[in-house]
Design a protein around this motif. Structure first.
Motif, short mmCIF file in Angstrom:
data_model
loop_
_atom_site.label_atom_id
_atom_site.label_comp_id
_atom_site.label_asym_id
_atom_site.label_seq_id
_atom_site.Cartn_x
_atom_site.Cartn_y
_atom_site.Cartn_z
N LEU A 1 0.82 -1.21 0.00
CA LEU A 1 0.00 0.00 0.00
C LEU A 1 0.85 1.26 0.00
O LEU A 1 0.59 2.21 -0.73
CB LEU A 1 -0.93 0.00 1.21
CG LEU A 1 -2.06 -1.03 1.17
CD1 LEU A 1 -2.83 -1.04 2.47
CD2 LEU A 1 -3.01 -0.72 0.02
N VAL A 2 1.88 1.26 0.83
CA VAL A 2 2.76 2.43 0.90
C VAL A 2 3.45 2.66 -0.44
O VAL A 2 3.61 3.78 -0.89
CB VAL A 2 3.79 2.27 2.03
CG1 VAL A 2 4.87 3.33 1.93
CG2 VAL A 2 3.10 2.36 3.37
N LYS A 3 3.87 1.58 -1.08
CA LYS A 3 4.53 1.69 -2.36
C LYS A 3 3.55 2.14 -3.43
O LYS A 3 3.90 2.88 -4.33
CB LYS A 3 5.12 0.33 -2.75
CG LYS A 3 5.92 0.36 -4.01
CD LYS A 3 7.39 0.40 -3.72
CE LYS A 3 8.16 0.66 -5.01
NZ LYS A 3 9.56 0.95 -4.80
N LEU B 1 -1.22 -3.22 -8.46
CA LEU B 1 -0.59 -4.34 -9.14
C LEU B 1 0.90 -4.10 -9.33
O LEU B 1 1.74 -4.96 -9.05
CB LEU B 1 -1.26 -4.57 -10.51
CG LEU B 1 -0.68 -5.72 -11.32
CD1 LEU B 1 -0.85 -7.03 -10.57
CD2 LEU B 1 -1.36 -5.81 -12.68
N LEU B 2 1.24 -2.90 -9.77
CA LEU B 2 2.65 -2.61 -9.98
C LEU B 2 3.42 -2.63 -8.66
O LEU B 2 4.53 -3.16 -8.59
CB LEU B 2 2.80 -1.23 -10.66
CG LEU B 2 4.05 -1.12 -11.53
CD1 LEU B 2 3.95 -2.07 -12.70
CD2 LEU B 2 4.23 0.30 -12.02
N ALA B 3 2.79 -2.08 -7.60
CA ALA B 3 3.45 -2.10 -6.30
C ALA B 3 3.67 -3.54 -5.86
O ALA B 3 4.73 -3.88 -5.33
CB ALA B 3 2.60 -1.35 -5.27
N GLY C 1 -0.45 9.45 3.73
CA GLY C 1 -0.35 9.65 2.29
C GLY C 1 -1.13 8.61 1.50
O GLY C 1 -1.61 8.87 0.40
N VAL C 2 -1.22 7.41 2.05
CA VAL C 2 -1.95 6.34 1.37
C VAL C 2 -3.41 6.74 1.19
O VAL C 2 -4.00 6.58 0.11
CB VAL C 2 -1.83 5.02 2.16
CG1 VAL C 2 -2.68 3.95 1.52
CG2 VAL C 2 -0.38 4.58 2.24
N SER D 1 7.27 11.53 4.83
CA SER D 1 6.97 10.23 5.41
C SER D 1 8.17 9.31 5.33
O SER D 1 9.01 9.28 6.23
CB SER D 1 5.78 9.59 4.70
OG SER D 1 6.07 9.35 3.34
N VAL D 2 8.30 8.61 4.23
CA VAL D 2 9.33 7.58 4.14
C VAL D 2 10.75 8.15 4.21
O VAL D 2 11.64 7.59 4.82
CB VAL D 2 9.16 6.79 2.82
CG1 VAL D 2 10.22 5.75 2.66
CG2 VAL D 2 7.79 6.14 2.78
N VAL D 3 10.95 9.29 3.59
CA VAL D 3 12.31 9.81 3.50
C VAL D 3 12.66 10.72 4.67
O VAL D 3 13.75 10.66 5.21
CB VAL D 3 12.51 10.55 2.15
CG1 VAL D 3 13.90 11.11 2.04
CG2 VAL D 3 12.24 9.61 1.01
#
Lengths: 350, 291, 351
Positions: free
Chosen positions: A62-64, A300-302, A197-198, A263-265
């Protein structure tokens, strides 16, 4: 065997074609695994299924997917109008720079508005960077594919200069990174793995889907994409549409950039995105240039990214396979899409 | 004078892969097909070229296989966009993605192996003069031959060309394959001359630059030559300025080629008459024979 | 080995990802790489360290690695390794610092080691190698072998490690020829063969006849050999690519550290530290001296030996900075944060 245009879009194929493409991809992936000597069923399991079996991997998916969906939805709208924004990665970076300006230049400003203004600045930065190719196309007929792409390199170099010079963390041993952002400058986490962000991405994509199907603006964009002449007769201005689409897709990419760094960074550094702006192009197409479709395509791509990493660590299958599988998936989707508008016939012309 | 000649040699080496790929794409786009997969064709050419030379010990075998590699990707593109009528932009991007991944996979065993280099004479290898000759060949082909007339007709109005009895699909397929061959050769140049080794992603965005050059040159081969050499010069100059310690931030110098390309694009595209005269009007539109 | 890995991974997965791995015998050690193991440079050398651990500890250790993990996207990789039962995880790029810290907080039972960083936690340490020691040696060789008195230096990014490398190189060269010159080009990449080749060609055209690099590809050496000049390899022994041009190379030898570290985790004696080893511990090794006259090779070997035994410190004694001020002693901290040039370097650093 010839291709003959159908009288109208085949709804059956519109629904079936992505599944056919996925099935073909899975078969191809199995073949690749088998040729390398790995157990194809186990590899496929680890690649596509296993990431969905545990909460922490689902959260990672989900995050990706969040930035992919957010940018992909915006690009889907732009591509509908034949506005080929290839520089989303640059608009993402521009948004991140503008968003990061707030914690870096005003580190002590602590207020509920801080985070909000960061996100707003992100949108503004992305819109500004997206406006440039739009302006160049409207005024000079410069091809937006190439201008937006060149601008990616330019803004990335600018970010590099910023974090190595004026915005470098003074306590950072002269490494190229800004200060790390404090709690109030970061997006809140909803569970241990998922950040706000999700949700933002999902809501934006849904909103765009609504705009495209139920509002005049959406109609305007679709018509412009199909036929410029018809659009002109309807009173829609091509230039306005171009600018609108670039501002929209650029702004969303900028928002994604702001989300990434808050968030992630958690700071500004030379590389803030592993190529989301480019991967989102694939998401837009996989989602058939439909913001709602972009949600599924992004997921799907994530999944393919997370799965690709899983087979790397579990089976030592190199990461290059992931890229090959993604490329093959896109190929099959494009090939199968043909069947929606055309059908195969045999024999002489009617 | 001597240092000027040395720098010129460096610029020529830097410009040649761009020139080769851009010439190929010029022909492709003149026939009305927009192939964004230059990067993918180039990298497959690079791995084909390295593999051919490494396994046979002969760099010219490498040259052959670099062309094969590029044409293979172009074939996939042609089938998808010309037979199956898929969207050209998306297919080009898919081609790039697939090319990068596939080449990395194929080249796994080549990593860490020194390659075989094409012979050079005082720093100039055979492909440099070849690329310049090709500028003339492509120019003659497009503007002085019947084939070129057909290509441009197809590119400007495929419906009319079809009505006149020309096989639009076949013409476009040939042009796409030619573009693939040239892009593949450009990739082979990278792994056989520029840096005789194989590294994944070694095309490092040169395919995209080549695409920009085609538009910058208004689809005119002579301008492609000028553009490729201009870009090469700016890239090398940024290093020269650094070596001379002029104190300009290196990131600014590194961004000059890209900013330069944008400025050039703007200036060229702003000349409406020139653009209208040379832009293939059916660029990017799929052709479906109705009757 | 693969079968053991697959069975173990499958078993772990079927028991549920969150539960700790039940491998009583083998300790799982995992590596995260920024680049491909085939880069024949930075990542390749780390992978050689992994192989050395496997060789030394055999069945007692199980290893796993992930390559081409971009820094911005690395947190999920570290989390995956932690959840897949790794007991010690090595992150081999500076940019992994923050993601590793985040994950280290979540998994206090797993040990983390970050290469070239400076932030630590109870279960996270850093490790680095004193590459600048090798730079001093090659600086001396460069000054001896250069006919034009100028060396070319292809640098990646102006971080302390690279800057201290340039300075050490210069100091080594100045110990032989006080008027030695160094021309620096910032490639703004760690690995881009075409760009590095261009930089090398330009440096050669500007009068440099010795090439040194802090980028990872073999392209500069290839260019140098083609031009009939000499150069130095980086991170690995690159002699295969330039048999006539490479004089020596600074080889990153991570094996001693990795073996020590994994063993410490096994015995339970592991502590979060800031390890910075160099020639003395065998982590910086000079590749065999080739294409050199005997007396120069001897001098280089002697210098390396002196550094190894501690008799010679590249940054020892009084040093004059580029701006004219003098520094009495340069301690480890100053090297780790170095952002100034020594006198004689003809370049400007971003401030």
């Amino acid at each position: 065997m010839r291709l003959e245009k159908r009288a109208e879009r085949s709804v059956k194929m519109a629904i079936a074609s992505p599944f056919i493409a996925l099935a073909l991809t899975v078969v191809s992936a199995a073949l690749i695994f088998a040729m390398r000597g790995d157990n194809p069923f186990y590899a496929l399991y680890v690649y596509f299924i296993e990431p969905l079996t545990a909460l922490w991997t689902v959260e990672q998916v989900l995050v990706k997917a969040a930035p992919l969906v957010l940018i992909g939805a915006g690009l889907a709208v732009a591509y509908r109008a034949n506005v080929w924004n290839i520089g989303a990665e640059g608009q993402l970076t521009a948004g991140a720079i503008c968003a990061g300006a707030i914690p870096i230049l005003f580190p002590t400003w602590q207020s509920p508005l801080t985070l909000l203004s960061m996100l707003v600045m992100g949108i503004v930065g992305g819109m500004a960077w997206g406006a440039i190719p739009a302006y160049l196309r409207n005024r000079f007929h410069a091809n937006e594919i190439l201008t937006s792409l060149m601008l990616v390199y330019v803004v990335q170099l600018f970010l590099d200069w910023l974090v190595r010079g004026p915005w470098r963390d003074p306590q950072g041993f002269n490494f190229p990174k800004s200060i790390t952002f404090s709690d109030w400058q970061l997006l809140p986490y909803l569970t241990s793995g998922i950040h706000a962000g999700v949700i933002i991405s999902l809501l934006v994509a849904l909103a765009l889907g609504f705009v495209m199907t139920r509002t005049l603006k959406g109609f305007e964009i679709t018509v412009t994409g199909h036929s410029l002449r018809a659009a002109r007769f309807s009173g829609f201005s091509e230039k306005h549409t171009v600018m609108f689409c670039m501002l929209l897709s650029g702004g969303l990419a900028g928002l994604a950039g702001a989300i990434e760094i808050s968030s992630v960074v958690g700071q500004l550094q030379p590389q803030i995105s592993p190529g989301y702006g480019f991967a989102a192009i694939i998401v837009a197409f996989l989602g058939r240039l439909n913001p709602i479709g972009a949600i599924f395509a992004g997921l799907l791509l994530a999944l393919s990214y997370i799965g690709g990493e899983a087979v790397q660590t579990a089976l030592q299958i190199p990461d290059k396979i992931t890229r090959v599988i993604q490329g093959i998936l896109l190929f099959y989707v494009l090939a199968c899409d043909t069947l929606i508008l055309y059908r195969f016939t045999s024999g002489a012309k009617a | 004078m001597e240092i000027f000649l040395t720098l010129l040699t460096i610029v020529m080496t830097a410009a040649t892969p761009l020139l080769l790929a851009a010439l190929g794409e010029t022909v492709t786009e003149r026939s009305g097909v927009l192939n964004l997969g230059v990067e993918g064709m180039m990298i497959m050419g690079a791995v084909g070229g390295f593999g051919g030379a490494y396994l046979s010990g002969n760099p010219w075998v490498g040259v052959f296989f670099s062309i094969v590699g590029g044409m293979f990707m172009a074939l996939l593109f042609g089938i998808l966009t010309l037979q199956l009528l898929a969207n050209q932009v998306a297919t080009g991007l898919a081609l790039t993605l697939l090319g990068l991944g596939l080449s990395a996979l194929l080249g796994e065993s080549f990593v860490g192996q020194p390659g075989v280099k094409l012979p050079t004479v005082s720093g100039i290898d055979p492909l440099i003069p070849f690329s310049i000759i090709m500028v003339g060949v492509v120019s003659w082909l497009l503007f002085r031959s019947k084939a070129g007339l057909i290509i441009r007709a197809v590119g400007n109005s495929h419906a009319s060309a079809h009505a006149l009895g020309y096989n639009v699909i076949a013409v476009r397929f040939c042009c796409v394959l030619f573009g693939g061959a040239m892009s593949g050769l450009a990739g082979g140049y990278l792994s056989l001359v520029y840096t005789p080794q194989w590294v994944e992603n070694m095309s490092a965005g040169k395919g995209w630059i080549a695409l920009a050059l085609v538009v910058f040159a208004s689809w005119l081969p002579l301008r492609v030559l000028a553009g490729a050499y201009l870009f090469g010069t700016i890239s090398i100059l940024s290093f020269v300025f650094q070596a001379m310690s002029l104190g300009i931030p290196s990131q600014l110098l590194s961004s000059l080629p890209y900013i330069g390309t944008i400025l050039a694009l703007v200036v060229i595209s702003g000349n409406k008459a020139l653009t209208r005269r040379n832009t293939p009007a059916s660029l990017g539109q799929p052709f479906v024979p109705d009757r | 080995m693969k079968k053991i890995l697959m069975t173990a991974a499958a078993a772990a997965m079927m028991l549920g990802a969150a539960s700790a791995s039940s491998q009583a015998e083998a300790l799982k050690a995992c590596w995260v790489y920024i680049g491909p193991i085939g880069d024949f440079g930075w990542t390749y050398q780390h992978h050689q360290g992994l192989e050395a651990v496997k060789k030394e500890l055999g069945d007692k250790v199980e290893t796993a690695y992930a390559e081409n993990i971009p820094e911005a996207d690395s947190e999920k990789t570290f989390e995956r390794f932690a959840r897949e039962g790794c007991k010690v995880i090595y992150g081999t790029s500076f940019g992994y610092m923050e993601p590793m810290l985040k994950v280290a907080k979540k998994f206090p039972d797993v040990k983390f080691e970050h290469a070239t960083g400076y932030k630590t936690a109870d279960n996270m340490g850093t490790y680095n190698a004193k590459f600048h020691e090798g730079r001093y040696v090659i600086g001396q060789i460069a000054a001896k072998m250069s006919k034009t008195g100028t060396a070319g230096y292809i640098a990646s990014f102006p971080i302390p490690e690279v800057v201290s490398g340039i300075n050490a190189f210069m100091l080594g060269a100045q110990s032989v020829n006080p008027d030695f010159k160094v021309k620096v080009i910032w490639a703004n990449t760690w690995f881009d063969p075409a760009k590095e080749a261009d930089a090398a060609k330009v440096l050669l055209s500007q009068g440099a006849d010795i090439m040194s690099q802090h980028t990872d590809s073999t392209a500069p050496l290839q260019v140098v050999q083609e031009a009939g000049k000499l150069g130095f390899g980086q991170a690995s022994d690159m002699i295969k690519f330039a048999p006539k041009a490479q004089m020596t190379a600074i080889v990153d030898n991570w094996a001693p550290h990795y073996i020590k570290s994994v063993k410490a985790v096994m015995d339970g004696t592991w502590k979060a530290g800031q390890v910075w080893s160099g020639m003395a511990e065998g982590e910086v090794v000079m590749a065999p001296y080739t294409n050199l006259p005997d007396d120069v090779a001897k001098m280089a070997a002697e210098t390396a030996e002196a550094i190894k035994t501690g008799k010679l410190n590249p940054f020892g004694g009084k040093i004059t900075k580029q701006d004219g001020t003098e520094v009495e002693t340069v301690d480890d901290g100053m090297i780790l944060g170095m952002n100034w040039y020594v006198k004689g370097v003809d370049d400007k650093l971003p401030q």
